[in-house]
Design an enzyme around this catalytic site. Structure first.
Site, short mmCIF file in Angstrom:
data_model
loop_
_atom_site.label_atom_id
_atom_site.label_comp_id
_atom_site.label_asym_id
_atom_site.label_seq_id
_atom_site.Cartn_x
_atom_site.Cartn_y
_atom_site.Cartn_z
N SER A 271 98.48 33.93 75.47
CA SER A 271 98.63 34.07 77.14
C SER A 271 98.65 35.43 77.57
CB SER A 271 100.19 33.39 77.21
OG SER A 271 100.77 33.94 78.30
N LYS A 277 103.84 33.00 73.45
CA LYS A 277 103.50 31.64 73.65
C LYS A 277 102.04 31.37 72.79
CE LYS A 277 102.72 28.59 77.58
NZ LYS A 277 101.50 28.53 78.27
N ASN A 279 99.17 28.73 72.89
CA ASN A 279 98.50 27.63 74.02
C ASN A 279 97.44 26.94 72.97
OD1 ASN A 279 99.62 28.26 76.23
ND2 ASN A 279 98.39 29.97 76.41
N ARG A 310 54.99 12.29 91.84
CA ARG A 310 56.16 13.59 91.63
C ARG A 310 57.01 13.53 92.66
NH1 ARG A 310 53.21 18.50 90.37
NH2 ARG A 310 52.52 16.79 88.70
#
Lengths: 383, 383, 383, 383
Positions: A271, A277, A279, A310
């Site tokens: 983080s 932290k 994640n 086309r």
């Protein structure tokens, strides 16, 4: 070829390389060289002309940006590419310049280039798929007996095992991949029809098509498929389904990694504000990539309605759409494979959560039922 | 910054530049510099630190590709960017490194960068929009009396005028743009909330937000909008509606340019196989670009379901999705504007087609009715 | 009018009624009656004819299924409706039959009917919206001081409050609704232009349009908008954005209701197999309904490319698409409103989870920051 | 069961019947009866109980509307259905009521019902597909030598033949259908796993699954597929591709029917305002139906991300989405088949248009090239 910053979470360097200017140029020029060589082989143009074209067609010498810019004036990059190639051949051997792109149409070049890139992408996906399914199979075996709570509507239902849960995703991922692989292989076919899709510029059009197919290592379909995009659509849609199977697993992992659940963890993600932290970065990247795909598949399907010989818009929108779908699929796959490779499984927490949620349950009594289903799923995949 | 070859028909150099690595880096670094300066202004960090950060934050010195690659490990490019910026500040002034990115979260940086890019894109769109509507208004005036057949379900219905037909598209394009412009302006708001969106890292969070808003020239919303994406969604969806209005006009032009109809022509588009063929290149490029948008808008709307205080995937998929929508819109707009700028109108053929299709019609009797409606539409736009 | 079983989770009886055959017939017949009365008022047809038409136009006497079946032969239900109405008028007063639908085109009827239904739907949504926002406002006030963990990427980040969290969703839902309400109101405009959109069948077309608008209580735009769908597109897209805001809240509630989190609960949902299990039924129904919307909005946007004066397919696909978007929005709204109405909040568990996740946090220190932002959000909504 | 008026152009009575309340009730009740009979066969419940359940399970006696309304309280119609069935069994034989739905979960019922309906729909599609391809094959043969102009970007390119043009669409429609048919067959598999997908409620779960599969005529997969939707996704996506192939043909027909082109015509469509106008009703209905599909397929793919052992929203959104995709496909198919059945081909006008557009062309020289490709395409389809 690096990914652009704007797409950093939903692409990979490998996918960016496959759809890079250099790769696109290389694929388009391979068509032009292959065409000249096939024509030379059939005696339709001088052998020397084919060699002049081959020498001139060095992708390093073409400026993709310039071609891209000029593409807007003709709604295709092929006009500018052919102009540049012709000019380069002229420098090498003035008389050979008239043999460049002879009898072909811009869509022959662009579509054949696209399937050549798709083939590369399919091979790249196959490698990561093997890595992922190997890891999932090992994970399922290792945790065959890890009881945990099955959750329906995000609420505890009954006991199951982590091994069986993983086997379910593995089986779905394998089925989806087998279908995607087959669809990609089926879509990788030569496009060659000339301006009206009738091969009318050539006395022996079909023989030339076969020769060109051999040059490029591409199967030759019964007829050009200029405005019949069902094979490519199947490849694109099958990536969407494969992505959906990957997304389901990624979502489950992210949910299991919630702090309050904590049944698995990724060692990963940092983080910017909270250094300690952790994640679920792989699961997040995978979900972000998967989230892009359904809308793109819908776009591709809507592009299938192509006018006459086309389309006036729907064909021209395909290149980036196909590239985006394949890129997002590759990005999701790599992220899930990375997450699974490093996944930490907390079997004790699984059991603890189960006991809290279903205090009357006799979890071990369920291992048998889950295990026999798990084995059936793994056997299905092994076939 | 050139467009990539793979997206050559559905992008422009201008849009590619706005979403280029350099622009993205510049926007993210502007946030970091703005934050430091705002904090210095409020006495939260030393003024010298802010200046060290400003010196270090030179986008030319950052490697976007490297950041993009590292982004996958944390599901955001901001971690790597902040690391690099911190290292650069440390080189300049070791003590100031601790003041980089203080109290902010990665989403503050990424979202603010995104709206800064969106503001640039909005300005670019505005310029081409003025060019297009000026040309359409002139076209409508010039051909106010050009009778032609109105076609329903692609069949002749009754007489109308080309001036009125163009006025209808002009009015729709103007209404759609006014809404898109307002939505873009409304979406361009500072993102600043810190890790939990509470500004809790700061004693005077709101004052700091105001100061940061002033640094960046961005309005400050009542609160951070980390997982509340309705304003951005409105900007994205309004591009989709504007694109739809452009696509309608482009489709009409392509149909009117059919050889068998031949009521208008673009001097433009060359063919790689048939040198004398004239393709409706602008209308084709516009339709190709427009065709990409609805699926992307759908994707964006599906991304709005974002978990808690930061989504695990749906947010991370936004950058490229927003860039794609805006790019395709800009590409369609530029192509339509080019086509209209150079449009040749064949009023005699319009009348001839009308007389063939509706032999009993008294076309000139209809000019009056169409003309009064045309004037009302032009007046609406002029208001 | 009940919902069909196949759509039981993503519709409501109220929405089913608004788009029922009876409602559709009623709306189309109101157009025909309004047109006749407006023409009679201007002396264009006899007053008696208008009354014959009004008498004949009793929706109960029309067979919606029959009209629906015949619609395929002409690609519109209006031909059969007008035939039946004419036959009924003929029975009442043979001479008046020629005055039915005079000078109008099928799209005038169908589009005007659609906006009349949309107006009803808008009013129905408004009622549930008031119920929801009232409940959310109360919830936010009541739990202004309930500290809880803010979660980013589904991981604990920092403390926040439940009151602030709810205020964020409330503000987004209010902003989205205000935009949706305005877009719906703006889209509800008379469609009236005759076969070519020029009102050419009428000597005083604009006066007639004004009179018809008065009959139906509908504003009259500067000109018909047959193939210019931007206003309807804005209404449809704004429902998508509103749905996204509702979906975000529903997702959060479902996550907070997880057994392992248990910070809120719905008294609701039963299980067919586990009588004592409590399912987050409202949140699930809401998410299911929201999940349908983005693809439908994408479809609507793609339908905007409508040829000339009436599209050959894209217009005809609109009815069900608009109905589906509005229905899913109404279904999501009702479900979220029900869930919030009965929501049980477990503030003690919130605090306990926070203390477990962030043992160093000083939660109450964060209440102030969150609270001041919460107040700003509520004030924004109150304006 | 008639189609609703709101969907009159994009559905058919046949599709409406397949997804009607009666059909849905019948399919769900067949599951419950099949389950009871299979359990009785294995001696798990009394044979008499199975018969009581079979007697009680008369779809005519269930109120679909009531079940639909109650479904919102539990996010599934199965809870109410099982309650009603249990009550009815209780009336017949009180002791047998406990044997209703034994060990099953609501998703077992709903998913199995869905695949039973899908099987019916697949058979209905197959019939219309045969009709369409028979007509196309005949059309291609009949006009093998009808020279016409090939059009690229809506501009004349070179000569081709109508027979070859039709063969291209025929081949694409056949390939797409073969894939769709296989995908539908593959998706029609029993769903049976109980609350956690482990069959844990049963001592001999797999034997019971086999017995239930025999009762319902459904293959039994290796394990339940509650949150693994790849097979259904393949069926849904393949309808999207088939629809795309149909839409391409419908678009071509609508373009060829333009007054200014007039190379083919439908005897069909009436106008409400211009009695003598002929609208391309079949082509329009087909295009309208096809236009709905890509967004719905995108939605289905996005729903594949299903949490754990039962999704909290994404699963519940499937019923209507699958029904919508299949319905729109059936509607498009029926409309194209009708249009082709009655198509009038104006070969003289084709030649005249060609001569005008390409005055230097020697059309008959191209017949050979187109014819050999045409034969290859027809041979491909015949294999």
């Amino acid at each position: 070829m690096p990914v652009r910053l704007i797409e950093c979470v939903v692409s990979t360097d490998e996918m960016a390389e496959i759809f890079s200017d250099r790769s696109v140029l290389d694929a388009m020029l391979r068509f032009e060289v292959g065409l000249a060589r096939a024509q030379a082989r059939l005696g339709l143009i001088p052998a020397g002309a084919a060699e002049s074209i081959a020498i001139a067609a060095n992708p390093e010498q073409f400026d993709g940006s310039l071609i891209a810019r000029e593409a807007r004036a003709s709604a295709t990059p092929v006009v500018a590419l052919v102009d540049m190639l012709t000019a380069r051949v002229h420098t090498i051997s003035p008389n050979d310049a008239v043999f460049v792109h002879r009898g072909a149409t811009s869509q022959d070049v662009a579509d054949t280039a696209l399937v050549l890139l798709l083939r590369r992408a399919g091979d790249a996906l196959a490698r990561d798929h093997e890595r992922l399914t190997g890891a999932l199979r090992a994970l399922s075996e290792r945790h065959a007996g890890a009881v945990m709570v099955a959750r329906t509507l995000l609420q505890p239902a009954q006991p199951t095992t982590f091994g069986y849960k993983i086997a379910g995703s593995l089986a779905s991922i394998e089925r989806s991949w087998n279908a995607a692989r087959a669809a990609i292989v089926d879509a990788v076919q030569l496009q060659f029809g000339g301006p009206a899709g009738t091969l009318s510029a050539y006395a022996h059009g079909l023989a030339l098509a076969e020769a060109l197919g051999r040059e490029l290592g591409l199967p030759v379909p019964p007829a050009p498929w200029h405005t019949h995009r069902d094979r490519l659509a199947a490849a694109v849609a099958s990536c969407g389904i494969y992505g959906g199977s990957l997304g389901k697993l990624a979502r489950d992992l992210a949910l299991l990694m919630q702090f309050e659940v904590a049944e698995v963890s990724e060692p990963g993600g940092r983080s910017s504000s909270m250094p300690h932290k952790r994640n679920p970065a792989g699961a997040v990247v995978a979900q972000a990539s998967v989230a892009r795909i359904p809308g793109l598949v819908g776009t591709y399907l809507s592009l299938m309605v192509q006018e006459h010989e086309r389309a006036a818009g729907n064909w021209q929108a395909e290149w980036q759409t196909v590239a985006d779908v394949v890129t997002a699929t590759g990005s999701a796959l790599a992220a899930v494979a990375d997450a699974v490779d490093h996944l930490e499984v907390h079997a004790d927490r699984m059991r603890a959560n189960l006991e809290l949620a279903l205090s009357d349950a006799t979890p071990d009594a369920n291992v048998g039922a889950a295990e026999s289903l798990r084995r059936r799923l793994l056997d299905e995949g092994a076939r």
